[in-house]
Motif scaffolding. Structure first.
Motif: not given
Lengths: 84, 92
Positions: A4, A6-8, B16, B19-21, B23
């Motif tokens: 996964k 890290d979106i940040n 992802l 939710k992250s996608s 966002e």
């Protein structure tokens, strides 16, 4: 789970890319303009007066950018006000 | 650049959660808008600098500033005028 993202970290990478792109655009627009204004007859090196002109030119270009930006923002606000 | 960015991001979707996608999609949309705005500011400055800044001074003087403001406003007016003109021509 380990794969996964890290979106940040992704966001930061995107932001960095945009900052870099913006800087490159600024530089590639500004250099020819200031060169034309300040380096009239290219010699064996940039002399003192050419250098000080170039520094001032870069400052004025940034001032112009700020003025243009503020004007454009104001215009967008007026235009969107008319629509509603 | 924008479409390249969008496709690079859509490739990340698989990695992802939903939710992250979502966002990230919202974030990209905002950043694209900002980048488009900045590109437009660069274009106007490029154009109006040539018309308005004849001499490099210690500071922008008032006439420089007035010229830059008018230049941007009239360029946008020009865009609208020509859009309308083209629209009318297309309807004939």
């Amino acid at each position: 789970m380990t794969e996964k993202l890290d979106i940040n970290a992704v966001k930061q990478a995107v932001r960095n890319q945009i900052v870099l792109q913006n800087f490159q655009t600024l530089l590639s627009n500004m250099v020819p303009k200031c060169f034309e204004k300040c380096v009239i007859k290219p010699g064996t090196k940039l002399d003192w007066s050419e250098e000080s002109c170039l520094v001032r030119c870069a400052e004025r270009y940034n001032d112009a950018l700020s003025t243009v930006s503020a004007t454009y923002i104001g215009r967008m606000k007026r235009e969107s006000g008319q629509d509603s | 650049m924008d479409s390249k960015l969008a496709s690079a991001i859509s490739g990340l979707d698989a990695k992802l959660d939903a939710k992250s996608s979502a966002e990230l999609a919202k974030f990209i949309e905002m950043e694209e808008q900002r980048a488009t705005f900045q590109a437009q500011v660069h274009e106007y400055t490029d154009l109006c600098w040539d018309k308005c800044i004849t001499k490099i001074r210690p500071q922008l003087d008032n006439s420089d500033r007035v010229c830059l403001v008018n230049c941007v406003e009239r360029f946008i007016d020009t865009t609208f005028l020509l859009m309308r003109t083209l629209g009318e021509d297309a309807r004939k």
